[in-house]
Design a protein around this motif. Sequence first.
Motif, mmCIF file in Angstrom:
data_model
loop_
_atom_site.group_PDB
_atom_site.id
_atom_site.type_symbol
_atom_site.label_atom_id
_atom_site.label_comp_id
_atom_site.label_asym_id
_atom_site.label_seq_id
_atom_site.Cartn_x
_atom_site.Cartn_y
_atom_site.Cartn_z
ATOM 1 N N PRO A 27 0.654 -1.197 -0.118
ATOM 2 C CA PRO A 27 0.018 0.128 -0.010
ATOM 3 C C PRO A 27 0.971 1.245 0.140
ATOM 4 O O PRO A 27 2.061 1.147 0.409
ATOM 5 C CB PRO A 27 -0.737 -0.074 1.201
ATOM 6 N N ALA A 28 0.068 2.413 -0.268
ATOM 7 C CA ALA A 28 1.107 3.749 -0.626
ATOM 8 C C ALA A 28 1.206 4.133 0.740
ATOM 9 O O ALA A 28 0.410 4.090 1.799
ATOM 10 C CB ALA A 28 0.134 4.840 -1.257
ATOM 11 N N GLY A 29 2.537 4.535 1.003
ATOM 12 C CA GLY A 29 2.958 5.014 2.333
ATOM 13 C C GLY A 29 3.507 4.076 3.329
ATOM 14 O O GLY A 29 4.007 4.260 4.299
ATOM 15 N N SER A 30 3.339 2.613 2.873
ATOM 16 C CA SER A 30 4.103 1.718 3.823
ATOM 17 C C SER A 30 5.457 1.585 3.687
ATOM 18 O O SER A 30 6.039 1.817 2.583
ATOM 19 C CB SER A 30 3.327 0.320 3.150
ATOM 20 N N THR A 31 6.077 1.125 4.733
ATOM 21 C CA THR A 31 7.483 1.292 5.000
ATOM 22 C C THR A 31 7.989 -0.310 5.157
ATOM 23 O O THR A 31 9.049 -0.665 5.098
ATOM 24 C CB THR A 31 8.256 2.083 5.788
ATOM 25 N N SER A 32 7.185 -1.233 5.088
ATOM 26 C CA SER A 32 7.236 -2.621 5.251
ATOM 27 C C SER A 32 8.067 -3.351 3.971
ATOM 28 O O SER A 32 8.110 -2.841 2.853
ATOM 29 C CB SER A 32 6.115 -3.528 5.147
ATOM 30 N N LEU A 33 9.210 -4.075 4.592
ATOM 31 C CA LEU A 33 9.999 -4.902 3.638
ATOM 32 C C LEU A 33 9.490 -5.946 3.015
ATOM 33 O O LEU A 33 9.911 -6.846 2.105
ATOM 34 C CB LEU A 33 11.375 -5.170 4.306
ATOM 35 N N THR A 85 -1.909 -5.209 -2.490
ATOM 36 C CA THR A 85 -2.709 -4.330 -3.011
ATOM 37 C C THR A 85 -2.270 -4.103 -4.441
ATOM 38 O O THR A 85 -1.244 -4.140 -5.002
ATOM 39 C CB THR A 85 -2.830 -3.235 -2.350
ATOM 40 N N PHE A 86 -3.390 -4.159 -5.261
ATOM 41 C CA PHE A 86 -3.273 -3.808 -6.745
ATOM 42 C C PHE A 86 -3.748 -2.617 -7.190
ATOM 43 O O PHE A 86 -4.026 -2.299 -8.366
ATOM 44 C CB PHE A 86 -3.942 -4.966 -7.767
ATOM 45 N N ASP A 87 -4.035 -1.543 -6.260
ATOM 46 C CA ASP A 87 -4.394 -0.231 -6.492
ATOM 47 C C ASP A 87 -3.361 0.476 -7.488
ATOM 48 O O ASP A 87 -3.850 1.275 -8.073
ATOM 49 C CB ASP A 87 -4.616 0.491 -5.164
ATOM 50 N N HIS A 88 -2.154 0.237 -7.248
ATOM 51 C CA HIS A 88 -1.255 0.799 -8.112
ATOM 52 C C HIS A 88 -1.252 0.375 -9.505
ATOM 53 O O HIS A 88 -1.215 1.401 -10.631
ATOM 54 C CB HIS A 88 0.253 0.818 -7.780
ATOM 55 N N PHE A 89 -1.633 -0.479 -9.816
ATOM 56 C CA PHE A 89 -1.599 -1.126 -11.229
ATOM 57 C C PHE A 89 -3.039 -0.331 -11.779
ATOM 58 O O PHE A 89 -3.159 -0.259 -12.847
ATOM 59 C CB PHE A 89 -1.844 -2.806 -11.313
ATOM 60 N N GLN A 90 -4.092 -0.660 -11.013
ATOM 61 C CA GLN A 90 -5.384 -0.010 -11.367
ATOM 62 C C GLN A 90 -5.156 1.432 -11.573
ATOM 63 O O GLN A 90 -5.700 2.079 -12.712
ATOM 64 C CB GLN A 90 -6.445 0.022 -10.463
ATOM 65 N N SER A 139 7.767 15.618 -7.400
ATOM 66 C CA SER A 139 7.480 14.314 -6.736
ATOM 67 C C SER A 139 7.485 13.272 -7.649
ATOM 68 O O SER A 139 7.232 13.481 -8.953
ATOM 69 C CB SER A 139 6.078 14.287 -5.821
ATOM 70 N N VAL A 140 7.755 11.955 -7.046
ATOM 71 C CA VAL A 140 7.586 10.701 -7.981
ATOM 72 C C VAL A 140 6.601 9.579 -7.360
ATOM 73 O O VAL A 140 7.034 9.578 -6.146
ATOM 74 C CB VAL A 140 8.934 10.344 -8.134
ATOM 75 N N ASP A 141 5.681 9.094 -8.191
ATOM 76 C CA ASP A 141 4.943 8.136 -7.322
ATOM 77 C C ASP A 141 5.623 6.978 -7.672
ATOM 78 O O ASP A 141 5.459 6.342 -8.482
ATOM 79 C CB ASP A 141 3.426 8.228 -7.984
ATOM 80 N N LEU A 142 6.213 6.328 -6.677
ATOM 81 C CA LEU A 142 7.026 5.065 -6.711
ATOM 82 C C LEU A 142 6.040 3.906 -7.088
ATOM 83 O O LEU A 142 6.437 3.121 -7.786
ATOM 84 C CB LEU A 142 8.047 4.996 -5.353
ATOM 85 N N GLY A 143 5.296 4.084 -6.063
ATOM 86 C CA GLY A 143 4.175 2.705 -6.406
ATOM 87 C C GLY A 143 3.680 2.794 -7.940
ATOM 88 O O GLY A 143 3.512 1.600 -8.508
ATOM 89 N N ALA A 144 3.162 3.830 -8.493
ATOM 90 C CA ALA A 144 2.782 3.892 -9.690
ATOM 91 C C ALA A 144 3.892 3.505 -10.785
ATOM 92 O O ALA A 144 3.782 2.812 -11.566
ATOM 93 C CB ALA A 144 1.964 4.919 -9.975
ATOM 94 N N LEU A 145 5.138 4.081 -10.578
ATOM 95 C CA LEU A 145 6.251 3.866 -11.181
ATOM 96 C C LEU A 145 6.567 2.295 -11.580
ATOM 97 O O LEU A 145 6.817 1.876 -12.346
ATOM 98 C CB LEU A 145 7.288 4.874 -10.799
ATOM 99 N N ALA A 146 6.624 1.645 -10.209
ATOM 100 C CA ALA A 146 6.968 0.317 -10.296
ATOM 101 C C ALA A 146 5.882 -0.318 -10.940
ATOM 102 O O ALA A 146 6.266 -1.332 -11.523
ATOM 103 C CB ALA A 146 7.018 -0.093 -8.823
ATOM 104 N N ALA A 147 4.480 -0.201 -10.700
ATOM 105 C CA ALA A 147 3.533 -1.092 -11.404
ATOM 106 C C ALA A 147 3.667 -0.834 -13.022
ATOM 107 O O ALA A 147 3.399 -1.768 -13.680
ATOM 108 C CB ALA A 147 2.076 -0.100 -10.981
ATOM 109 N N GLY A 148 4.127 0.664 -13.322
ATOM 110 C CA GLY A 148 3.979 0.742 -14.857
ATOM 111 C C GLY A 148 5.382 -0.176 -15.326
ATOM 112 O O GLY A 148 5.455 -0.579 -16.432
ATOM 113 N N GLY A 149 6.402 -0.078 -14.428
ATOM 114 C CA GLY A 149 7.727 -0.783 -14.996
ATOM 115 C C GLY A 149 7.357 -2.281 -15.149
ATOM 116 O O GLY A 149 7.947 -2.933 -15.998
ATOM 117 N N ILE A 150 6.494 -2.890 -14.231
ATOM 118 C CA ILE A 150 6.137 -4.366 -14.437
ATOM 119 C C ILE A 150 5.466 -4.604 -15.643
ATOM 120 O O ILE A 150 5.644 -5.495 -16.275
ATOM 121 C CB ILE A 150 5.369 -4.923 -13.180
ATOM 122 N N ILE A 151 4.534 -3.646 -15.683
ATOM 123 C CA ILE A 151 3.573 -3.934 -17.051
ATOM 124 C C ILE A 151 4.376 -3.594 -18.355
ATOM 125 O O ILE A 151 4.257 -4.619 -19.246
ATOM 126 C CB ILE A 151 2.533 -2.526 -17.074
#
Length: 298
Positions: free
Chosen positions: A63-69, A75-80, A259-271
Amino acid sequence: MSTIKEAPVLPAPRRTRPEPQRPVNKHRNWDEVPRWQIYLPLSIYLVFTLIPFYWILLFALRPAGSTSLVPWPITFDHFQKVWTEREFGTYFQNSVLVGLATLVLTTIVALAGGYALARFDFKVKRGFMLALLCSQFVPGALLLVPLFEIFAELQMINSLGSVILAETVFQLPLSMILISNFIKNVPYSLEEAAWVDGCNRFTAFRVIVLPLLRPGLIAVGSFAFVHSWNHFLFALMFLNNQAKQTIPVGLNTLMSSDSVDLGALAAGGIIAAVPVVLVFAFIQKWLITGFSAGAVKG
């Protein structure tokens, strides 16, 4: 009276000295290297290779804002968000169109040119081959200005056709050289036998030579597809409409100066990476066979 023959006296056998024993070679062969000396460096290399991929998956699935490893909860919110709000579905379709069109055009033109280089002798053949090789040293950035002027005169700016033609021109020299080497590996006597049986040159090529070129064509086509899929420069310069952009340019739009949306950027890289991974997974055997066959003769 019968005479008694004496048995011949045989010479005594010579005493042979025992051969000195050769010293045992204490050095091990490569086949006798302990397994851990092989697996340990490979494991370290594998870890360093997979860490970036895990990092991308971590940002894309947590999820966005999480710092867990650990990406939990997943969640698939970034892909959506990337697919719908950032129009990655349109970028994906444009990249598929550019990649497939580049693959087809590059393969057809390189096949015709490669056959001419492999089967015909003409005066400027060596000079033409030298020009093809030298063209590989020219960076794509130097072609931007002349190609932009040409496409502007042809009114092809902001059209996917300009990107397709630019990618095809950029891929043709290496593809033509590879296919000519593939054709040289096919015995010329096979075509001559087909001519004797009544086939013309085109029919002999289609029936005899073309099926034997399958690994080479797959290698050249896959190389052209992957390069056009990942190429950023031509799409950025020749396409102004956002609805006609490709995935590399779409990934660039996810990064701003603030700013950079890291979650969206990572999801776009996977796609962006999934189609390339699938292509190499299905054609791995043909790709290795094709490139090894094309490297035999020059």
